[in-house]
Design a protein around this motif. Sequence first.
Motif, short mmCIF file in Angstrom:
data_model
loop_
_atom_site.label_atom_id
_atom_site.label_comp_id
_atom_site.label_asym_id
_atom_site.label_seq_id
_atom_site.Cartn_x
_atom_site.Cartn_y
_atom_site.Cartn_z
N THR A 8 28.29 -19.30 -7.51
CA THR A 8 27.26 -20.83 -7.89
C THR A 8 28.14 -22.29 -8.70
O THR A 8 29.79 -21.38 -9.86
CB THR A 8 26.30 -21.20 -8.66
OG1 THR A 8 25.93 -20.43 -9.68
CG2 THR A 8 25.21 -20.00 -7.79
N ARG A 9 27.92 -23.02 -8.03
CA ARG A 9 29.07 -23.63 -8.67
C ARG A 9 28.97 -24.16 -10.75
O ARG A 9 29.63 -23.98 -11.43
CB ARG A 9 28.85 -25.74 -8.64
CG ARG A 9 29.87 -26.43 -9.06
CD ARG A 9 29.64 -27.84 -8.08
NE ARG A 9 30.64 -28.67 -8.37
CZ ARG A 9 30.95 -29.52 -7.76
NH1 ARG A 9 30.15 -30.25 -7.42
NH2 ARG A 9 32.05 -30.02 -8.04
N SER A 10 27.94 -24.15 -11.28
CA SER A 10 27.44 -24.44 -12.43
C SER A 10 28.63 -22.94 -12.94
O SER A 10 28.61 -22.66 -14.11
CB SER A 10 26.19 -23.79 -12.94
OG SER A 10 25.76 -22.19 -12.28
N THR A 11 29.05 -21.80 -12.26
CA THR A 11 29.32 -20.40 -13.21
C THR A 11 31.12 -21.26 -13.40
O THR A 11 32.24 -20.28 -13.63
CB THR A 11 29.92 -19.77 -12.15
OG1 THR A 11 30.69 -19.43 -10.96
CG2 THR A 11 28.41 -18.93 -12.30
N GLY A 12 31.47 -22.48 -12.76
CA GLY A 12 33.03 -22.30 -12.59
C GLY A 12 34.42 -21.66 -12.18
O GLY A 12 35.37 -22.19 -12.43
N ALA A 13 33.20 -21.37 -11.15
CA ALA A 13 34.08 -20.38 -10.40
C ALA A 13 34.29 -20.42 -8.39
O ALA A 13 33.87 -19.48 -7.79
CB ALA A 13 34.06 -18.64 -10.48
N THR A 14 33.29 -21.70 -8.45
CA THR A 14 33.03 -22.22 -7.16
C THR A 14 34.39 -21.96 -5.99
O THR A 14 35.57 -22.50 -6.40
CB THR A 14 32.52 -23.55 -6.47
OG1 THR A 14 31.34 -23.72 -7.73
CG2 THR A 14 32.29 -23.47 -5.79
N ALA A 15 33.56 -21.08 -5.22
CA ALA A 15 34.81 -21.10 -3.82
C ALA A 15 34.04 -21.20 -2.38
O ALA A 15 32.98 -20.30 -2.34
CB ALA A 15 35.51 -20.27 -3.87
N ALA A 16 34.89 -22.18 -1.93
CA ALA A 16 33.69 -22.47 -0.37
C ALA A 16 34.19 -22.63 0.61
O ALA A 16 35.70 -23.31 0.55
CB ALA A 16 32.86 -23.24 -0.73
N THR A 17 34.34 -22.39 1.73
CA THR A 17 34.97 -22.67 2.73
C THR A 17 34.13 -23.20 4.02
O THR A 17 33.36 -22.27 4.04
CB THR A 17 36.18 -20.97 3.54
OG1 THR A 17 36.86 -21.00 2.57
CG2 THR A 17 36.79 -22.20 4.47
N VAL A 18 34.15 -24.40 4.64
CA VAL A 18 34.19 -24.49 6.25
C VAL A 18 34.83 -24.72 7.22
O VAL A 18 36.06 -25.60 7.36
CB VAL A 18 33.06 -25.71 5.50
CG1 VAL A 18 31.66 -26.59 7.09
CG2 VAL A 18 32.24 -25.91 4.26
N LEU A 19 34.36 -24.14 7.91
CA LEU A 19 35.05 -24.31 9.15
C LEU A 19 34.46 -25.18 10.47
O LEU A 19 32.96 -24.88 10.49
CB LEU A 19 35.15 -22.68 10.21
CG LEU A 19 36.11 -21.56 9.12
CD1 LEU A 19 36.27 -19.89 9.37
CD2 LEU A 19 37.32 -21.94 8.70
N LEU A 20 34.97 -25.35 11.10
CA LEU A 20 34.23 -27.03 12.35
C LEU A 20 35.40 -26.44 13.29
O LEU A 20 36.59 -26.80 13.19
CB LEU A 20 34.10 -28.26 11.33
CG LEU A 20 33.12 -27.82 10.19
CD1 LEU A 20 33.90 -29.43 9.98
CD2 LEU A 20 32.50 -27.95 10.52
N GLU A 21 34.63 -26.03 13.92
CA GLU A 21 35.92 -26.35 15.95
C GLU A 21 35.56 -28.06 16.29
O GLU A 21 34.54 -28.52 16.18
CB GLU A 21 35.10 -25.61 16.46
CG GLU A 21 34.83 -23.75 16.83
CD GLU A 21 36.24 -23.46 16.33
OE1 GLU A 21 37.57 -24.16 16.79
OE2 GLU A 21 37.15 -22.52 15.60
N LEU A 22 37.18 -28.42 16.13
CA LEU A 22 36.81 -29.88 17.37
C LEU A 22 36.92 -30.15 18.46
O LEU A 22 37.29 -29.08 19.29
CB LEU A 22 37.90 -30.52 16.57
CG LEU A 22 37.65 -30.58 14.94
CD1 LEU A 22 39.46 -31.11 14.25
CD2 LEU A 22 37.03 -31.36 14.54
N PRO A 23 35.93 -30.50 19.37
CA PRO A 23 36.53 -31.18 20.62
C PRO A 23 37.37 -31.79 21.30
O PRO A 23 38.21 -32.09 19.79
CB PRO A 23 35.29 -31.80 21.15
CG PRO A 23 34.56 -32.57 19.64
CD PRO A 23 35.23 -32.19 19.02
N ASP A 24 38.05 -31.09 22.15
CA ASP A 24 39.23 -31.96 22.82
C ASP A 24 39.17 -33.09 23.38
O ASP A 24 39.55 -33.12 24.87
CB ASP A 24 39.33 -30.50 23.77
CG ASP A 24 41.31 -31.57 24.09
OD1 ASP A 24 42.10 -31.79 23.54
OD2 ASP A 24 41.37 -30.42 24.63
N ASP A 25 38.07 -34.63 22.33
CA ASP A 25 38.61 -35.44 23.34
C ASP A 25 38.41 -36.44 22.54
O ASP A 25 38.39 -36.87 20.99
CB ASP A 25 37.37 -35.53 24.38
CG ASP A 25 36.14 -35.16 23.67
OD1 ASP A 25 35.39 -35.09 22.87
OD2 ASP A 25 35.00 -34.55 24.48
#
Length: 139
Positions: A8-25
């Motif tokens: 969690t963010r409160s620990t100071g050790a936050t790591a998060a990844t968000v992956l988004l596929e994008l349309p080809d248009d």
Amino acid sequence: MTTSRMPTRSTGATAATVLLELPDDVTAPAVARAQVRAALAQLDVPAQLRDDVLLATSELVTNAFEHGDRPDRLELRLEHGELMVRVFDTSASIPQLKEPVAPSAARSRGLQLVRALSRRWGYDPAEGGKCVWAAFGLS
């Protein structure tokens, strides 16, 4: 949208990844903005930074659509007090930072905006093309 969260963010050790596929248009920039807006709220990114990240995201995805072969995916990575926006496209061509243009010009200022809004920006080769990225400090 895929999200991977660690401590969690409160620990100071936050790591998060968000992956988004994008349309080809032409909808890719709008789709990216909507999904990134939701992800920034979910990741608890400070409100005063969100507009800058959204504008840079829009510029990076637009460039991938207009100057790359096509946008492929977008990754947000939050780690060690920094948010990294990475846009992948299927072209190996190197992005060109153009000279500043007149304020009234309608085009050719995308990477100038990204440079001005972010802590740093750049590009890297990636499998099947390249990745253009911008990093934002959260403090």
